[in-house]
Design an enzyme around this catalytic site. Structure first.
Site, PDB file in Angstrom:
ATOM      1  CB  CYS A  79      -0.914  -0.011   1.220  1.00  0.00           C
ATOM      2  SG  CYS A  79      -2.053   1.398   1.248  1.00  0.00           S
ATOM      3  CG  HIS A 165      -1.197  -2.091  -9.490  1.00  0.00           C
ATOM      4  ND1 HIS A 165      -2.079  -1.128  -9.072  1.00  0.00           N
ATOM      5  CD2 HIS A 165      -0.461  -2.441  -8.400  1.00  0.00           C
ATOM      6  CE1 HIS A 165      -1.873  -0.885  -7.781  1.00  0.00           C
ATOM      7  NE2 HIS A 165      -0.908  -1.664  -7.352  1.00  0.00           N
ATOM      8  CD  GLU A 214      -6.776   1.548  -3.577  1.00  0.00           C
ATOM      9  OE1 GLU A 214      -6.690   0.638  -2.716  1.00  0.00           O
ATOM     10  OE2 GLU A 214      -6.367   2.704  -3.392  1.00  0.00           O
ATOM     11  CB  CYS A 223      -4.291   3.927  -5.925  1.00  0.00           C
ATOM     12  SG  CYS A 223      -3.641   2.238  -5.766  1.00  0.00           S
ATOM     13  N   GLY A 226      -0.827   2.191  -7.389  1.00  0.00           N
ATOM     14  CA  GLY A 226      -1.440   2.358  -8.719  1.00  0.00           C
ATOM     15  C   GLY A 226      -0.727   3.419  -9.530  1.00  0.00           C
TER      16      GLY A 226
HETATM   17  N1  LIG Z   1      -6.242  -2.105  -2.796  1.00  0.00           N
HETATM   18  C1  LIG Z   1      -4.832  -2.507  -2.829  1.00  0.00           C
HETATM   19  C2  LIG Z   1      -4.162  -2.199  -1.469  1.00  0.00           C
HETATM   20  C3  LIG Z   1      -4.074  -0.701  -1.188  1.00  0.00           C
HETATM   21  C4  LIG Z   1      -3.265   0.012  -2.239  1.00  0.00           C
HETATM   22  C5  LIG Z   1      -3.422   1.531  -2.286  1.00  0.00           C
HETATM   23  N2  LIG Z   1      -4.259   2.125  -1.287  1.00  0.00           N
HETATM   24  C6  LIG Z   1      -2.058   2.213  -2.384  1.00  0.00           C
HETATM   25  O1  LIG Z   1      -1.938   3.384  -1.958  1.00  0.00           O
HETATM   26  O2  LIG Z   1      -1.128   1.594  -2.944  1.00  0.00           O
HETATM   27  C7  LIG Z   1      -4.739  -4.012  -3.121  1.00  0.00           C
HETATM   28  O3  LIG Z   1      -5.724  -4.718  -2.867  1.00  0.00           O
HETATM   29  O4  LIG Z   1      -3.683  -4.431  -3.600  1.00  0.00           O
END
Ligand SMILES: N[C@H](CCC[C@H](N)C(=O)O)C(=O)O
Length: 282
Positions: A79, A165, A214, A223, A226
Site C-alpha cells: 500500500c 495492477h 482498487e 492509490c 497504482g
Molecule cells: N487495494 C490494494 C491495497 C491498497 C493500495 C493503495 N491504497 C495504495 O496506496 O497503494 C490491493 O488490494 O492491492
C-alpha cells in the site's frame, strides 16, 4: 477489546492505523474477523476507511512490520499511500525517531524516508513483469494484454508491485469507464488474486492523470502503488520519461523510475484524528 487508533490519509486515500506494538493483538490469522474489518471500514457503521493498517514489531531485521487490510476484509501485501502514513505514524507516536525507516510487509522490505517538509519518499521496490509474479495467467510476458469479458475487450498493461495492477490508457480520466469496467476487470479471471485497475490519461512525457478502482476498496481518491504501476507501464510503452507527476483526484504524487532498482514515490501523509473503539476479536 477497546483499541486506540489514528485516522490518516494520503491524498484522500484513507486509513485506520492501529498501534499493535503497545496494544498487542491476537496473532492467529487475521487480527480481527473479516466481518468486523468490514464493519469498521463502513462509512456508516464504523470508522470508515479504504484500508486498515496494523503496526507490529518486526519479525526480522526491519524496524517494524505492518499489515494491510482492505475495506472488504481482504489482507494484501502493498500500500503506497499507507506506507507514507505509516512512516508519519510511527514517528509521531514516538515509536521511532529515525528518518529512514525499514518496514517489512508480506511483500518484503521497503525503506521509507521522511523529509523535512513532511513529505515521505517510499522505495516501492522493482516492478515485476513476469505473469506469475503479478500474478496473472497469460501465455507469456508482454507490453500489453487483451482482457475479454463478455462482448468487451480492453488492452491493459499489467505489473506486480507486491500487489497486482493493470492499467488502461484513456483519452480523458473524467469520462473513463471506471464504474463499469473497474469492477469487471478487478475480478477478471486472468487475475487469480483479483487486481487493482488504473485508468491513465497521458498529458505529457512527465505528467499523467490517473483514476484507480482498487481491489477490495473500489474507486479511491488516490492509490500510491497504482500511480507507480501506471508510470512503469507508461514507460514500458514508450509514453513516459523517468520522472513523472501523477495527478489523482485527491492530489499529486511524484514517481521516479530509471529502469532498474526500486520505484521511488514521494508525497504527503496527513493526520486526521485519534480515537478509540470497541473491536470484536473473535
Ligand atoms: N487495494 C490494494 C491495497 C491498497 C493500495 C493503495 N491504497 C495504495 O496506496 O497503494 C490491493 O488490494 O492491492
Amino acid at each position: 477489546m477497546n483499541l486506540r487508533f489514528t485516522k490518516m490519509h494520503g491524498l484522500g486515500n484513507d486509513f485506520m492505523v492501529i498501534d499493535g506494538i503497545n496494544q498487542p493483538l491476537p496473532e492467529n490469522g487475521l487480527p480481527f474477523p473479516a466481518d468486523e474489518i468490514r464493519r469498521l471500514g463502513s462509512r456508516h457503521f464504523g470508522v470508515g476507511f479504504d484500508q486498515m493498517l496494523i503496526v507490529q514489531p518486526a519479525q526480522g531485521e526491519a524496524d517494524f512490520r505492518y499489515r494491510i487490510l482492505n475495506a472488504d476484509g481482504s489482507e494484501v501485501s502493498q500500500c503506497g499511500n499507507g506506507a507514507r502514513c505509516f512512516a508519519r505514524f510511527v514517528r509521531e507516536q514516538g515509536l521511532t525517531q529515525k528518518q529512514d525507516i525499514v518496514v517489512e510487509t508480506a511483500a518484503g522490505q521497503m525503506t521509507l524516508s521522511v523529509t523535512d517538509d513532511e513529505q515521505v519518499t517510499v522505495d516501492m521496490g522493482a516492478p515485476r513483469w513476469a505473469p506469475d509474479a503479478i500474478p496473472m495467467t497469460a501465455k507469456g510476458e508482454a507490453d500489453s494484454y487483451f482482457l475479454v469479458s463478455g462482448t468487451q475487450a480492453w488492452e491493459v498493461g499489467a505489473v506486480g508491485l507486491g500487489n497486482p495492477h493493470c492499467t488502461l490508457l484513456v483519452e480523458n480520466v473524467d469520462t473513463a469507464p471506471v464504474e463499469s469496467a473497474g469492477p469487471l476487470l478487478e475480478c477478471h479471471e486472468q487475475f487469480p488474486e483479483r487486481v487493482n485497475v488504473g485508468f491513465m490519461q497521458v498529458v505529457s512525457r512527465e505528467e499523467i492523470r490517473l483514476r484507480v478502482y482498487e481491489r477490495g476498496a473500489g474507486e479511491t481518491l488516490a492509490c500510491g502503488s497504482g500511480a507507480c504501476a501506471a508510470v512503469v507501464i507508461g514507460q514500458r510503452r514508450g509514453w513516459l520519461d523517468n520522472a513523472v507527476t501523477v495527478h489523482l483526484p485527491g492530489g499529486s504524487l511524484h514517481i521516479e523510475y530509471h529502469g532498474e532498482g526500486g520505484i521511488r514515490m514521494t508525497g504527503p501523509a496527513s493526520h486526521v484524528y485519534d480515537g478509540s473503539i470497541d473491536i470484536k476479536t473473535d
